[in-house]
Each structure stands twice: as C-alpha cells, then as structure tokens.
Design a protein around this motif. Structure first.
Motif, PDB file in Angstrom:
ATOM      1  N   LEU A 165     -19.193  65.105 -56.997  1.00  0.00           N
ATOM      2  CA  LEU A 165     -18.510  65.015 -58.375  1.00  0.00           C
ATOM      3  C   LEU A 165     -19.272  63.682 -59.052  1.00  0.00           C
ATOM      4  O   LEU A 165     -19.641  62.767 -58.272  1.00  0.00           O
ATOM      5  CB  LEU A 165     -17.088  64.582 -58.098  1.00  0.00           C
ATOM      6  CG  LEU A 165     -16.283  65.693 -57.657  1.00  0.00           C
ATOM      7  CD1 LEU A 165     -14.759  65.258 -57.541  1.00  0.00           C
ATOM      8  CD2 LEU A 165     -16.027  66.913 -58.801  1.00  0.00           C
ATOM      9  N   LYS A 166     -19.597  63.476 -60.269  1.00  0.00           N
ATOM     10  CA  LYS A 166     -20.042  62.340 -60.945  1.00  0.00           C
ATOM     11  C   LYS A 166     -19.139  61.259 -60.671  1.00  0.00           C
ATOM     12  O   LYS A 166     -19.783  60.086 -60.447  1.00  0.00           O
ATOM     13  CB  LYS A 166     -20.093  62.784 -62.538  1.00  0.00           C
ATOM     14  CG  LYS A 166     -21.332  64.018 -62.719  1.00  0.00           C
ATOM     15  CD  LYS A 166     -21.169  64.056 -64.402  1.00  0.00           C
ATOM     16  CE  LYS A 166     -22.329  65.192 -64.614  1.00  0.00           C
ATOM     17  NZ  LYS A 166     -22.558  65.520 -65.945  1.00  0.00           N
ATOM     18  N   ASN A 167     -17.832  61.370 -60.716  1.00  0.00           N
ATOM     19  CA  ASN A 167     -17.076  60.083 -60.554  1.00  0.00           C
ATOM     20  C   ASN A 167     -16.682  59.800 -59.138  1.00  0.00           C
ATOM     21  O   ASN A 167     -15.645  59.230 -58.740  1.00  0.00           O
ATOM     22  CB  ASN A 167     -15.691  60.340 -61.346  1.00  0.00           C
ATOM     23  CG  ASN A 167     -15.114  61.669 -61.116  1.00  0.00           C
ATOM     24  OD1 ASN A 167     -15.464  62.339 -60.238  1.00  0.00           O
ATOM     25  ND2 ASN A 167     -13.825  61.625 -61.890  1.00  0.00           N
ATOM     26  N   ALA A 168     -17.606  60.497 -58.138  1.00  0.00           N
ATOM     27  CA  ALA A 168     -17.122  60.299 -56.505  1.00  0.00           C
ATOM     28  C   ALA A 168     -17.325  58.971 -56.414  1.00  0.00           C
ATOM     29  O   ALA A 168     -18.126  58.050 -56.622  1.00  0.00           O
ATOM     30  CB  ALA A 168     -17.850  61.218 -55.858  1.00  0.00           C
ATOM     31  N   GLN A 169     -16.305  58.019 -55.623  1.00  0.00           N
ATOM     32  CA  GLN A 169     -16.535  56.886 -55.236  1.00  0.00           C
ATOM     33  C   GLN A 169     -16.374  56.888 -53.743  1.00  0.00           C
ATOM     34  O   GLN A 169     -15.479  56.615 -52.838  1.00  0.00           O
ATOM     35  CB  GLN A 169     -15.177  56.071 -55.486  1.00  0.00           C
ATOM     36  CG  GLN A 169     -15.002  56.268 -57.154  1.00  0.00           C
ATOM     37  CD  GLN A 169     -13.737  55.580 -57.614  1.00  0.00           C
ATOM     38  OE1 GLN A 169     -12.970  54.788 -56.703  1.00  0.00           O
ATOM     39  NE2 GLN A 169     -13.429  55.642 -58.846  1.00  0.00           N
ATOM     40  N   VAL A 170     -17.639  57.255 -52.985  1.00  0.00           N
ATOM     41  CA  VAL A 170     -17.715  57.569 -51.550  1.00  0.00           C
ATOM     42  C   VAL A 170     -17.719  56.194 -50.780  1.00  0.00           C
ATOM     43  O   VAL A 170     -17.038  56.214 -49.769  1.00  0.00           O
ATOM     44  CB  VAL A 170     -19.161  58.102 -51.355  1.00  0.00           C
ATOM     45  CG1 VAL A 170     -19.351  58.382 -50.006  1.00  0.00           C
ATOM     46  CG2 VAL A 170     -19.037  59.609 -52.191  1.00  0.00           C
ATOM     47  N   ASP A 171     -18.220  55.051 -51.292  1.00  0.00           N
ATOM     48  CA  ASP A 171     -18.193  54.010 -50.646  1.00  0.00           C
ATOM     49  C   ASP A 171     -17.004  53.325 -50.541  1.00  0.00           C
ATOM     50  O   ASP A 171     -16.389  52.726 -49.551  1.00  0.00           O
ATOM     51  CB  ASP A 171     -19.298  52.750 -51.116  1.00  0.00           C
ATOM     52  CG  ASP A 171     -20.478  53.191 -51.045  1.00  0.00           C
ATOM     53  OD1 ASP A 171     -21.066  54.215 -50.205  1.00  0.00           O
ATOM     54  OD2 ASP A 171     -21.559  52.780 -51.933  1.00  0.00           O
ATOM     55  N   GLN A 172     -16.263  53.202 -51.674  1.00  0.00           N
ATOM     56  CA  GLN A 172     -14.715  52.835 -51.656  1.00  0.00           C
ATOM     57  C   GLN A 172     -13.927  53.920 -50.746  1.00  0.00           C
ATOM     58  O   GLN A 172     -13.069  52.971 -50.000  1.00  0.00           O
ATOM     59  CB  GLN A 172     -14.135  52.857 -52.984  1.00  0.00           C
ATOM     60  CG  GLN A 172     -14.799  52.000 -54.022  1.00  0.00           C
ATOM     61  CD  GLN A 172     -14.195  51.928 -55.481  1.00  0.00           C
ATOM     62  OE1 GLN A 172     -13.327  52.210 -55.488  1.00  0.00           O
ATOM     63  NE2 GLN A 172     -14.949  51.185 -56.242  1.00  0.00           N
ATOM     64  N   VAL A 173     -14.067  55.051 -50.776  1.00  0.00           N
ATOM     65  CA  VAL A 173     -13.257  55.808 -49.741  1.00  0.00           C
ATOM     66  C   VAL A 173     -13.577  55.482 -48.503  1.00  0.00           C
ATOM     67  O   VAL A 173     -12.720  55.736 -47.578  1.00  0.00           O
ATOM     68  CB  VAL A 173     -13.397  57.540 -50.474  1.00  0.00           C
ATOM     69  CG1 VAL A 173     -12.503  58.235 -49.317  1.00  0.00           C
ATOM     70  CG2 VAL A 173     -13.026  57.723 -51.716  1.00  0.00           C
ATOM     71  N   SER A 174     -14.792  55.492 -48.157  1.00  0.00           N
ATOM     72  CA  SER A 174     -15.085  55.112 -46.874  1.00  0.00           C
ATOM     73  C   SER A 174     -14.492  53.740 -46.265  1.00  0.00           C
ATOM     74  O   SER A 174     -14.086  53.807 -45.064  1.00  0.00           O
ATOM     75  CB  SER A 174     -16.777  54.925 -46.687  1.00  0.00           C
ATOM     76  OG  SER A 174     -17.527  56.247 -47.040  1.00  0.00           O
ATOM     77  N   GLU A 175     -14.503  52.925 -47.118  1.00  0.00           N
ATOM     78  CA  GLU A 175     -13.711  51.768 -46.703  1.00  0.00           C
ATOM     79  C   GLU A 175     -12.304  52.126 -46.667  1.00  0.00           C
ATOM     80  O   GLU A 175     -11.453  51.522 -45.623  1.00  0.00           O
ATOM     81  CB  GLU A 175     -14.068  50.700 -47.696  1.00  0.00           C
ATOM     82  CG  GLU A 175     -15.311  50.085 -48.127  1.00  0.00           C
ATOM     83  CD  GLU A 175     -15.497  48.879 -49.132  1.00  0.00           C
ATOM     84  OE1 GLU A 175     -14.339  48.854 -49.781  1.00  0.00           O
ATOM     85  OE2 GLU A 175     -16.574  48.612 -49.371  1.00  0.00           O
ATOM     86  N   GLN A 176     -11.540  52.824 -47.404  1.00  0.00           N
ATOM     87  CA  GLN A 176     -10.315  52.941 -47.065  1.00  0.00           C
ATOM     88  C   GLN A 176     -10.020  53.734 -45.785  1.00  0.00           C
ATOM     89  O   GLN A 176      -9.135  53.688 -44.961  1.00  0.00           O
ATOM     90  CB  GLN A 176      -9.765  53.975 -48.169  1.00  0.00           C
ATOM     91  CG  GLN A 176      -9.648  53.409 -49.469  1.00  0.00           C
ATOM     92  CD  GLN A 176      -9.297  54.254 -50.615  1.00  0.00           C
ATOM     93  OE1 GLN A 176      -8.652  55.581 -50.409  1.00  0.00           O
ATOM     94  NE2 GLN A 176      -9.461  53.859 -51.963  1.00  0.00           N
ATOM     95  N   ILE A 177     -10.816  54.607 -45.427  1.00  0.00           N
ATOM     96  CA  ILE A 177     -10.848  55.492 -44.250  1.00  0.00           C
ATOM     97  C   ILE A 177     -10.931  54.544 -42.873  1.00  0.00           C
ATOM     98  O   ILE A 177     -10.231  54.706 -41.815  1.00  0.00           O
ATOM     99  CB  ILE A 177     -11.826  56.564 -43.996  1.00  0.00           C
ATOM    100  CG1 ILE A 177     -11.275  57.678 -45.171  1.00  0.00           C
ATOM    101  CG2 ILE A 177     -12.012  57.333 -42.632  1.00  0.00           C
ATOM    102  CD1 ILE A 177     -12.578  58.686 -45.313  1.00  0.00           C
ATOM    103  N   GLU A 178     -11.944  53.675 -42.964  1.00  0.00           N
ATOM    104  CA  GLU A 178     -11.992  52.700 -42.149  1.00  0.00           C
ATOM    105  C   GLU A 178     -10.976  51.629 -41.858  1.00  0.00           C
ATOM    106  O   GLU A 178     -10.483  51.304 -40.654  1.00  0.00           O
ATOM    107  CB  GLU A 178     -13.276  51.778 -42.336  1.00  0.00           C
ATOM    108  CG  GLU A 178     -13.831  50.758 -41.142  1.00  0.00           C
ATOM    109  CD  GLU A 178     -14.790  50.095 -41.235  1.00  0.00           C
ATOM    110  OE1 GLU A 178     -15.191  49.312 -40.613  1.00  0.00           O
ATOM    111  OE2 GLU A 178     -15.614  50.449 -42.187  1.00  0.00           O
TER     112      GLU A 178
END
Length: 625
Positions: A165-178
């Motif tokens: 997705l163009k609006n994907a926030q992979v880094d922020q979501v990775s922080e949430q998972i951690e």
C-alpha cells in the motif's frame, strides 16, 4: 465430455480453483515431528483469508488463479459481507530441503463476536501467525488474539501485511509489534500479490513445535468442530492427540458413552480427501453415522471402546452476553425451524438455546449470542442456508435481580423482570471496552463514552498518533447503536474490542407496551431510568407508524411501574354511512351515525389488533431521543 464441461462451469461459478491433491503415502503419513498445526489470527479485515489463499497456492492445494479469493470463506454470508465468521481448516503438503512436512492451517475469524471460534482453533494448534495491517497497525482485536495465543502457550510469529500500500507505515507498525510482544523478527509480506509469503512456511517449520502427543498411547481425539450434511449426517472434525485411528475402527464418546463405527475419514485439502489412517497430531474429518445433532458436543473426547484413556477437560463453556427470542412467522413452520436451528447451532457451538413462549408470538426459543453481529449473522444464515422465515425480538442483556426475600434471580427477558415493590436492587452486566483510534478524535470519543454512561479507566499512546482508551461501559448501552456512533464520530477509523467484567448495581426500569390495554411481552424492554420515558415514547411512535389502521381505534401506551407515561392513538377506519342519504330528514343521518358508533364500540371490546410480523423487526434498532 459433458461431465467435464459441467464441472468446469461449476468451478468457475463458485470461483474455486482447487488442484487435485492426492493423499498418497508419500506425504500424508509423514512422521509426527514433521507435522505443524498453526492458525492465522488478526483483527478483522487485515488479510487473513487472502494470506491463506497464497499459502495454499505455494503448497499446491490451490491453483494459481486470479479468481481465487478467500477460498476458505465458504459460507454465502462470508462472501456477501467480506468477513470470516467460521474457522476453516486445510492440510497442506510442503517439502523443505528434501524433507516432507504436513502443515495444518486454520483460518480464524477476526471480529470480537466470534472469539469463541478463535479459542477453539487455538486448542488444536501449537503456533499462530499474528497478522497486522501495515496501514491500520495494531488494533483492539490484535491485542486480544495475541493474549489468547499466549495464554494457550502458542508460539507467535508476527507478520505485517499489505506492505504494497502507498500509505503503509511499516516502521511504525514494527515498533508497535515490538512494544506488544518484545523483540522478535517481523515478516513483511503482501498477501494480495504474494510478495515474500514464501518465507513464512520455513519460519512456521523452524519456530513452531510439532504436536506433543504420543503415538504409542491409547487413542484420544478432541472434537473441535462439526457440521451437518444431508446424506452423511454429522461430520466431525477431530485433532488426534494420542494414538492412531484407521478406517472402520470403533470410537466411543466420553460424554455420551455411545459407540460409533467410522464410515469415512480424511483430510481437508481444502476439499475432502479420503485417507485410511489419521495419525497423532493430524487434524481430519470423520463421519460416524451420527444423525442426532444432540450427540455431537464440541470439546468432547473420543477414545477406543473399553479404553482407560482419561478424557480431556474440553473447552470453557461459551458465555453469551446478548439474548433474543426467535419465533416462526407461521405456526406450521415450527418443526422445520427447529431442525434448522439445531443444525446451525451444531455448526456454531457458541450459541445458547432454550425454549420459551410468548402470548403474542407463540412457541419459540431464547438464543444467546456474543454480540449484535453474531446475532445478525445467525439470522442471515437461517434465512439463506435453510430458507427459514423467522422473527427476532429486540436484543436484550442478562440482568440479575436481588429480591427482598433474600433470593437472587437471573433476568433474561423483560417478562421475567420482577415488580419494583419486590426487588431490593438490580445489577446490570458491564464490559471493559478497548477503543483504538487516531489521537485527533480523542475529545469526541471521550464525549461519546460519557453519553453512554461510560467510566474512563485508561488512556495510552501506542504510537505518536494512535491512542488506546479503556472504558467501562454497561453492556445494555453497547448493544443498541454504540458501534455505529463510534464509527460515525471517528470517520470510520476507530476499532472496538470488549470483554465481560461482571455486574454492577444500576437504576433500571421495565418499559411495558400495551395495545388496547393488553400488554405485549415481545415489545417490552429494560432500560436505564433516565432513558425509560424516551424509549417508551420512541417505541409507541414506531408502532403508530407501523401498525395499519383497522376498523376500530387502537390505543398504544407505554407503562413504567404500572403508570402510563406516553400514549399514541391510531384512528379507526370510518365508512361514510351517510353517503346514500340525499337530503331528507337529518334524523336519518344521525341514526346511521349512532349505529356506526355503537358498532365500533362493540368491535373495540371484542376486536383483535392485527399486528404485521415486520412490526417486530422494526423495533430491533430503536432511535432514542
């Protein structure tokens, strides 16, 4: 050639592109240490079923066809609504470094109303893929499913989906998972296009353990699901925990002590694929010639006859929180509806059922559900799968009333609500709701919870712009229109999860509806005393608009504690009896009008108000002023 043509049309019609998956000795009889049982858990609409499609394509259980979408969502209601409501199992062969593995995947629902399906699926697994949307991030149900998996002792593999997705926030979501599960390698995939999905299967094999059963111990099998087929009867889905079972063997239920002979057995790949043996750790279907739906109990342990194997504890009983009564529209439809309800409850073990009667609707059942969506799905499945025409009364919650004589009763319906002079206090069910939303809607969300008698417990940020708020709410407030208002004030971005958290004393009143002085038990409701008058007025106004005019006047009243609080009147249809009088003496017209008046007075005394069935349906969603 004709048969081949018909099959080709059938496959295109239902968008199913199964490849022929032969259950040969080379792959379904793999050693126990090469079996992996895992499931996919996530918040609703995060891509679980799409990811399952890609995994089936990689293992050869599904052809690479662009028309294959959510193949495991086999129910018509699932395809119509685009959500998963029923957990589905598929056994997939997979080869890694020249060694054969058998992967049993369970695709689970994501909505909170179907959490019982998730809990039963986790009991048959040793690991789970925790799927998170790259744009939405961690939602309320994501946290709930993760905690369920951890409580079950499962290995959790975090996966971020929709990275395309163009609006994907992979880094922020990775922080949430951690922050949620600690430091752990996170897989980033696009289930829609299959990007990096192939990396998940080796991770499943390396990070999830094999089933812990003992193949040399006496046979023990756990019944995790079942459904009804017209020519086969009850089809049971078992997970083999200990021992092995072969075609033609006998089984005994630890719950009913009845013995059965295996007629057929096999794996779901995802179509039914017969096998001759089910080994320890495998998940497969078995038909036992069982036609009585009451003999199949989800969570039951099946053993070999005469075995000394100890039964398993089974599953925790389902605790419904929303109750509604169901009645056939026509009295002659009672027997077919009873059969349809029993077969559907066999496929949805979380529904609670008990018989009930109503003075206005006749004989029916009181059903308990996990939420409004659960109730709506059940009703839609009855209508679509069994062609049943039914009436659902307005949903209600279960109250507890402490009486002055020292006893305590459970109130499932308004008709069971005791008189105020006999009651010491009433307790209403409460839920602990977890709301996830962008921080720009924080003020509106706090005001919404206050309007619904909510008690704010906690607010915390899980990222720079995402908020999780915990609120204690009365369940009776949530089942009306709280979720709709939640989506409205948050522009659709807010998500909701909740769990039952006991009872609290509340000032509630029973609102009775009377039509021409006769109480209508199916229209009564229990609500907070601050809203009792407005609720009664709203119901009366809806009835005035819904009930057709008749030959006599209809008086609709709302009563609280035997005191009339509001009234609506439907004027009688009136024939122009003086139309045939052309001039002449006025006394002739008066005589005709007096005769009409006496007739309507008599009709009002003996006449019966004809209430259409759809009037009851119009009361399901009330607009409270």
């Amino acid at each position: 050639m004709l048969a081949v043509r018909i099959f080709s049309i059938f496959r295109r019609k239902f968008r199913v592109g199964y490849t022929r998956c032969y259950c040969t000795e080379t792959w379904w009889s793999v050693p126990q240490e090469n079996i992996r049982n895992f499931c996919i858990v996530a918040h609703v609409d995060h891509g679980k079923s799409t990811l399952a499609d890609r995994l089936m394509e990689l293992t050869g259980c599904l052809s690479s066809d662009a028309e294959n979408q959510q193949v495991l969502d086999q129910l018509p209601v699932e395809r119509a609504r685009g959500i998963t409501v029923k957990a589905q199992t598929v056994s997939m062969p997979y080869t890694l470094h020249g060694e054969k593995y058998l992967l049993n995947l369970i695709d689970t629902p994501g909505h909170i109303d179907f959490s019982y399906e998730v809990s039963r699926s986790l009991a048959a697994c040793q690991g789970a893929l925790l799927l998170v949307d790259a744009h939405e991030g961690i939602q309320a149900q994501t946290v709930t499913n993760y905690l369920l998996a951890m409580d079950s002792g499962l290995s959790v593999i975090p996966v971020i989906n929709k990275v395309d997705l163009k609006n994907a926030q992979v880094d922020q979501v990775s922080e949430q998972i951690e922050e949620l599960i600690g430091h752990h390698p996170v897989h980033k995939v696009s289930a829609k296009y299959g990007e990096k999905v192939a990396n998940l299967l080796p991770a499943v094999i390396s990070e999830i353990s094999c089933p812990p059963g003992n193949k040399d111990s006496p046979l023990r099998m756990l019944l995790v699901d079942c459904w009804y087929e017209r020519h086969r009867g009850v089809v049971c889905l078992f997970v083999v925990l200990d021992g092995n079972i072969s075609q033609g063997s006998k089984l005994e239920s630890c719950h009913t002590s009845k013995s059965y002979t295996i007629n057929s057995m096999g794996l779901l790949t995802p179509q039914k694929t017969p096998v001759s043996i089910l080994a320890t750790g495998q998940v497969g279907y078995i038909t036992l010639g069982m036609y009585d739906t009451k003999e199949a109990l989800i969570g039951d342990t099946f053993v070999s006859p005469g075995s000394n194997a100890k039964p398993l504890p089974g599953f925790k009983p389902s605790k419904p929180v929303v109750f509604a009564e169901i009645y056939p529209i026509e009295g002659l439809d009672f027997a077919p509806l009873k059969s349809a309800v029993e077969k559907l409850i066999l496929n949805d073990a979380s529904v609670h059922k008990e018989a009930c009667t109503s003075s206005s609707l006749g004989v029916g059942w009181r059903l308990g559900f996990h939420g409004l969506l659960h109730m709506d799905i059940f009703k839609q499945r009855l209508e679509e799968e069994y062609d049943a025409s039914v009436i659902f009364t307005a949903p209600a919650v279960c109250y507890k009333a402490k009486l002055k004589n020292g006893s305590e009763i459970v109130v499932h319906t308004p008709s069971q609500f005791p008189q105020k002079v006999d009651m010491l206090e009433c307790l209403e069910p409460m839920v602990m709701a977890t709301l996830t939303f962008p921080d720009q809607y924080l003020g509106k969300m706090i005001q919404l919870c206050m309007d619904y008698r909510g008690q704010q417990k906690d607010i915390r940020y899980i990222s720079t712009s995402q908020v999780i708020m915990t609120v204690k709410l009365p369940l009776s407030e949530m089942i009306v229109d709280f979720f709709d208002k939640l989506k409205t004030v948050s522009s659709g971005y807010a998500n909701l999860d909740y769990e039952h958290c006991g009872y609290e004393v509340a000032a509630v009143e029973k609102v009775e509806i009377l039509i021409n002085g006769k109480p209508m038990d199916a229209m009564a409701t229990i609500t907070h005393q601050d809203k009792a008058r407005s609720v009664g007025k709203s119901i009366c106004q809806k009835l005035r608009k819904s009930i057709p005019r008749q030959l006599f006047e209809i008086v609709i009243q709302a009563s609280i504690n035997n005191k009339i609080v509001t009234r609506e009147t439907i004027k009688a249809l009136r024939k122009d009896v003086t139309a045939k009088c052309y001039g002449g003496d006025i006394t002739r017209k008066r005589k005709l009008l007096e005769r009409q008046k006496e007739g309507k007075k008599k009709m009002k005394q003996i006449g019966r108000v004809n209430i259409p069935k759809d009037v009851f349906l119009s009361l399901l969603h009330r607009d409270e002023s």
